[in-house]
Design a protein around this motif. Structure first.
Motif, mmCIF file in Angstrom:
data_model
loop_
_atom_site.group_PDB
_atom_site.id
_atom_site.type_symbol
_atom_site.label_atom_id
_atom_site.label_comp_id
_atom_site.label_asym_id
_atom_site.label_seq_id
_atom_site.Cartn_x
_atom_site.Cartn_y
_atom_site.Cartn_z
ATOM 1 N N GLY A 106 50.635 33.698 11.974
ATOM 2 C CA GLY A 106 51.826 33.960 12.784
ATOM 3 C C GLY A 106 53.104 33.598 12.046
ATOM 4 N N GLU A 107 52.958 32.809 10.985
ATOM 5 C CA GLU A 107 54.127 32.449 10.175
ATOM 6 C C GLU A 107 54.139 33.268 8.881
ATOM 7 N N GLY A 108 53.399 34.360 8.898
ATOM 8 C CA GLY A 108 53.202 35.158 7.685
ATOM 9 C C GLY A 108 54.471 35.546 6.967
ATOM 10 N N LEU A 109 55.499 35.876 7.753
ATOM 11 C CA LEU A 109 56.729 36.356 7.139
ATOM 12 C C LEU A 109 57.350 35.301 6.215
ATOM 13 N N TYR A 110 57.287 34.037 6.654
ATOM 14 C CA TYR A 110 57.840 32.965 5.819
ATOM 15 C C TYR A 110 57.036 32.829 4.523
ATOM 16 N N PHE A 111 55.712 32.939 4.665
ATOM 17 C CA PHE A 111 54.871 32.822 3.476
ATOM 18 C C PHE A 111 55.074 34.016 2.540
ATOM 19 N N TRP A 112 55.309 35.176 3.134
ATOM 20 C CA TRP A 112 55.614 36.350 2.306
ATOM 21 C C TRP A 112 56.895 36.125 1.527
ATOM 22 N N ALA A 113 57.907 35.651 2.214
ATOM 23 C CA ALA A 113 59.190 35.410 1.552
ATOM 24 C C ALA A 113 59.011 34.395 0.424
ATOM 25 N N ALA A 114 58.199 33.375 0.696
ATOM 26 C CA ALA A 114 57.979 32.357 -0.337
ATOM 27 C C ALA A 114 57.156 32.925 -1.490
ATOM 28 N N GLY A 115 56.074 33.630 -1.175
ATOM 29 C CA GLY A 115 55.152 34.107 -2.212
ATOM 30 C C GLY A 115 55.694 35.288 -2.996
ATOM 31 N N PHE A 116 56.086 36.343 -2.275
ATOM 32 C CA PHE A 116 56.534 37.546 -2.975
ATOM 33 C C PHE A 116 57.996 37.440 -3.395
ATOM 34 N N GLY A 117 58.774 36.632 -2.692
ATOM 35 C CA GLY A 117 60.178 36.480 -3.040
ATOM 36 C C GLY A 117 60.417 35.334 -3.998
ATOM 37 N N VAL A 118 60.387 34.115 -3.442
ATOM 38 C CA VAL A 118 60.782 32.934 -4.215
ATOM 39 C C VAL A 118 59.909 32.730 -5.462
ATOM 40 N N LEU A 119 58.604 32.823 -5.279
ATOM 41 C CA LEU A 119 57.702 32.570 -6.411
ATOM 42 C C LEU A 119 57.949 33.547 -7.571
ATOM 43 N N HIS A 120 58.166 34.834 -7.242
ATOM 44 C CA HIS A 120 58.461 35.826 -8.278
ATOM 45 C C HIS A 120 59.754 35.494 -9.013
#
Lengths: 215, 100
Positions: free
Chosen positions: A187-201
């Motif tokens: 349910g918090e997927g969007l935050y993890f997406w932002a962290a994984g695909f955004g910040v981490l990249h």
């Protein structure tokens, strides 16, 4: 040139050819930064759509009780789907541009044997993951899509890291870790997406650019 | 006591930048085609072909002719003997550097 210089030149030639022939080394750090930025913009739009739909559903529930919520959620889903596809395309195109520029500069073909090998190795886990997640969607299980994307993408990157700059494997580990944590925060997927695909990249991109392309 | 001269272990056949390049590339790849080799080592067609021939004649690499559509696609790979001799050559190079 004396004997020892000649010898060490020879050895460094050998090393360089071994590396250049087995790894695709013109992957640019700027590609990571560009893809990460696209991902962040995409998640921002998605968050906006989710917010607005939540509000719309709430007001609809208040005014009419027999509203077809199913079709509303379908429209909502397809809007998110459009954002996801657009984000993916934007990220891939912008990532490609920087890597293309770098390989042109290094005079290495952008679509050579090493690039092909890299692509195949990143794609096998990702396509597997894609089919797996589509099966979940078909069974109306949405909670595991975000962690699933992160995990399979991480596995793809980890697998491909053998065929490009070796530090890329840390990006893979990071994505897998975030995906695994996300499994317990459905349910918090969007935050993890932002962290994984955004910040981490972006972090990875800056690091790689700093290490290999600064000059 | 006389130290063994490591130059004895240096293989005459690998005494060329281009042949070293060809072997280096074939050590880390199961096979490579002509164009990729050319790009990698940065030589002309004729030059590359003559060095490939020399290595092939000494039994260090094998050639596999094939097609992609109508275009010829010749693949090269290192033989067992080639891998072994190249390793020995590298060891000798390493020793020389250490002794210098």
């Amino acid at each position: 040139m004396n004997e020892s210089e000649k010898l060490s030149n020879e050895l460094s030639d050998i090393k360089q050819i071994m590396e250049r022939s087995s790894r695709f080394i013109s992957l640019s750090g700027l590609s990571g930064i560009a893809a990460g930025t696209c991902a962040l913009i995409g998640t921002w739009f998605a968050a906006d759509v989710i917010q607005r739909n939540k509000a719309a559903v709430r007001s609809l529930k208040r005014s009419i009780t027999d509203v077809n919520l199913r079709s509303l959620s379908e429209i909502f889903g397809s809007r998110l789907f459009q954002i996801a596809i657009l984000t993916l395309i934007a990220a891939m195109v912008s990532a490609f541009i920087f890597t293309y520029r770098r390989s042109k500069k290094a005079n290495v073909p952008v679509w050579g044997t090493t690039a092909r090998r890299l692509t195949i190795n990143v794609l096998v886990p990702m396509i597997t993951g894609g089919i797996f997640l589509m099966a979940l969607i078909q069974n109306d299980i949405y909670g595991f899509i975000a962690p699933g994307c992160l995990i399979f993408y991480g596995l793809g990157v980890l697998n491909a890291s053998k065929y490009t700059l070796p530090e890329t494997r840390y990006l893979g580990y990071g994505e897998i870790l975030l995906g695994l944590i996300n499994l317990f925060f459905v349910g918090e997927g969007l935050y993890f997406w932002a962290a994984g695909f955004g910040v981490l990249h972006i972090v990875y991109g800056i690091f790689m650019w700093w290490k290999y392309e600064r000059n | 006591m006389v130290m063994k001269n490591p130059i004895e272990n240096l293989n005459k056949i690998f005494d060329s930048r281009i042949r070293l390049g060809i072997m280096s590339a074939l050590m880390v790849n199961t096979s490579i085609n002509f164009n990729d080799l050319k790009q990698l080592i940065n030589v002309t067609d004729g030059n590359l072909a003559s060095h490939i021939k020399a290595l092939e004649e000494s039994g260090y690499i094998k050639v596999q002719k094939g097609f992609i559509g109508r275009k010829t696609n010749t693949l090269y790979s290192a033989t067992k003997a080639g891998e072994k001799s190249f390793r020995l050559h590298l060891d000798a190079l390493e020793k020389m550097i250490r002794n210098l």
